[in-house]
Design an enzyme around this catalytic site. Structure first.
Site, PDB file in Angstrom:
ATOM      1  N   LYS A  61     -30.426  26.481   3.873  1.00 28.67           N
ATOM      2  CA  LYS A  61     -30.815  25.258   4.283  1.00 28.67           C
ATOM      3  C   LYS A  61     -29.819  24.282   4.604  1.00 28.67           C
ATOM      4  O   LYS A  61     -28.611  24.443   3.953  1.00 28.67           O
ATOM      5  CB  LYS A  61     -32.118  24.785   3.792  1.00 28.67           C
ATOM      6  N   TYR A  90     -10.702  -3.328   1.852  1.00 31.62           N
ATOM      7  CA  TYR A  90     -11.704  -4.409   1.942  1.00 31.62           C
ATOM      8  C   TYR A  90     -12.108  -4.826   0.640  1.00 31.62           C
ATOM      9  O   TYR A  90     -12.196  -4.408  -0.140  1.00 31.62           O
ATOM     10  CB  TYR A  90     -12.844  -3.233   2.402  1.00 31.62           C
TER      11      TYR A  90
HETATM   12  C1  LIG Z   1     -33.683  24.241  -2.061  1.00 31.64           C
HETATM   13  C2  LIG Z   1     -34.519  25.199  -2.494  1.00 31.64           C
HETATM   14  C3  LIG Z   1     -34.079  26.294  -3.254  1.00 31.64           C
HETATM   15  C4  LIG Z   1     -32.667  26.585  -3.718  1.00 31.64           C
HETATM   16  O1  LIG Z   1     -32.287  25.679  -4.882  1.00 31.64           O
HETATM   17  P1  LIG Z   1     -31.034  25.810  -5.493  1.00 31.64           P
HETATM   18  O2  LIG Z   1     -31.103  24.731  -6.642  1.00 31.64           O
HETATM   19  O3  LIG Z   1     -30.056  25.225  -4.538  1.00 31.64           O
HETATM   20  O4  LIG Z   1     -30.656  27.190  -5.892  1.00 31.64           O
HETATM   21  C5  LIG Z   1     -34.968  27.315  -3.709  1.00 31.64           C
HETATM   22  N1  LIG Z   1     -36.430  27.230  -3.352  1.00 31.64           N
HETATM   23  C6  LIG Z   1     -36.877  25.912  -2.660  1.00 31.64           C
HETATM   24  C7  LIG Z   1     -38.301  25.665  -2.595  1.00 31.64           C
HETATM   25  C8  LIG Z   1     -35.892  24.966  -2.568  1.00 31.64           C
HETATM   26  O5  LIG Z   1     -36.419  23.681  -1.726  1.00 31.64           O
END
Ligand SMILES: *Cc1c(COP(=O)(O)O)cnc(C)c1O
Length: 345
Positions: A33, A242
């Site tokens: 993702k 800044y």
């Molecule tokens: C993002 C996510 C993962 C992966 O988690 P990590 O901590 O990055 O390994 C797995 N399951 C769900 C439901 C998630 O939202």
């Protein structure tokens, strides 16, 4: 070349997946993702697919389209946000597996795409996504008749191994799923590290693939370097940037480098970040601005052409800690302006 340079090592991503896979006796998926946590979801998916990964997870259906286009029909692509109204055509056309997370979604899925693969997401205490215990009790019979491919839940505190929430959620997951005869998944990266009780049939690592904590023994997968645009001498007492937020306490040499908060170098790193030239640390001075940062290079013997932020001397997590955040946020904020060099399979 005047933008920052982001180097992405896909061999490291594959090595991390293999290392996480080797810690369990079950299947291992890959969470890609948010554009593969900033590294580029298509390249990451391609490399992992070649290495044998056949199950991927994305957050929303939109993220699945380039993955399906690149990898073809073989891998299973799961969607954490489930089956949202308006996604039906995409779920059917791309053959995605929505992780249904509410009674409403379950009903909607069975009405609009009967017979189409799906999974079920249960809430075991995090109170973010998924059916609660009573809801699941009410519809489990009906849902199980339709043969879900996976039943999953998510741990809220897996990065703290001694947290009582971990066994609490584990017990709830058992209570809700024992004996259902459907593949089960509870663990992301943190859960894999909690040991075999947490592994079930499939794990879902994300951050560990990309070389960040809590998978501290993983292989770093990115390097980040910024070109120097200009170098100037600053007299003692002069100010930089800044808000005049930094004042030279000695005659100083200041390098202005190309990169800033528009590139995900968040402003909380102002006056805090350390850059490296080889092994020599150089402090960021003054505020991070949108496109530029100023670094004290007084102690370097020669003027640098570029300075590194994420490199052998300093990990994603080191930088995240300085910024008061976590590796996940740093990686996913990296932005679109870098010159990206991706190597490996
Ligand atoms: C993002 C996510 C993962 C992966 O988690 P990590 O901590 O990055 O390994 C797995 N399951 C769900 C439901 C998630 O939202």
């Amino acid at each position: 070349m005047s933008t920052g340079r982001l180097t992405i090592d896909l061999d490291a991503v594959v090595a991390n997946w293999r290392a996480l896979d080797a810690m369990t006796n079950c299947k291992t998926a890959a969470v890609i993702k948010a554009n593969g946590y900033g590294l580029g979801s298509v390249n990451v998916a391609k490399a992992l697919f070649k290495a044998g990964v056949r199950q991927f997870f994305v957050a929303v259906t939109e993220e699945a389209a380039p993955i399906r286009a690149e990898l073809g029909p073989r891998p299973e692509i799961h969607v954490f946000s489930g089956h949202m109204k308006g996604d039906t055509d995409t779920i059917r056309e791309l053959n995605l597996t929505p992780m249904l997370n509410s009674v409403e979604q379950v009903t909607h899925h069975f009405e609009t795409l009967p017979g189409h693969p799906f999974g079920i997401q249960l809430d075991t205490g995090m109170n973010r996504l998924g059916l609660e215990m009573q809801e699941w009790a009410a519809i489990a019979g009906l849902a199980l008749e339709q043969n879900p491919t996976l039943v999953m839940s998510h741990l809220a505190c897996a990065d703290e191994p001694d947290h009582p929430m971990n066994p609490h959620q584990l017990a709830n997951f058992h209570m809700m799923t024992d004996g259902i005869g459907v593949p089960r998944s509870l663990s992301a990266t943190g859960g894999i590290l909690l040991g075999p009780d947490y592994h079930f049939d499939l794990t879902r690592p994300g951050i560990g693939l990309y070389g960040a904590e809590p998978f501290a023994q993983g292989t770093p997968a990115i390097e980040l370097e910024f070109p120097v645009v200009q170098i100037r001498d600053v007299a003692q007492g002069e100010v930089v940037g800044y808000g005049n937020s930094w004042q030279a306490e000695r005659p100083s040499r200041i390098a202005t480098i190309s990169g800033g908060y528009a590139d995900g170098i968040i402003r909380s790193l102002s006056d805090r970040a350390i850059f490296y030239h080889g092994k020599t640390p150089c402090k960021l001075v003054g505020r991070v601005s949108m496109d530029l940062m100023t670094v004290d290079v007084t102690d370097l013997p020669d003027d640098p052409k570029a300075l590194s932020l994420i490199c052998a001397e300093q990990s994603v997590d080191d930088v995240a800690r300085r910024a008061g955040t976590i590796g996940y946020e740093l990686l996913t904020q990296l932005g679109g302006r870098y010159t990206r060099r991706t190597y490996g399979k």
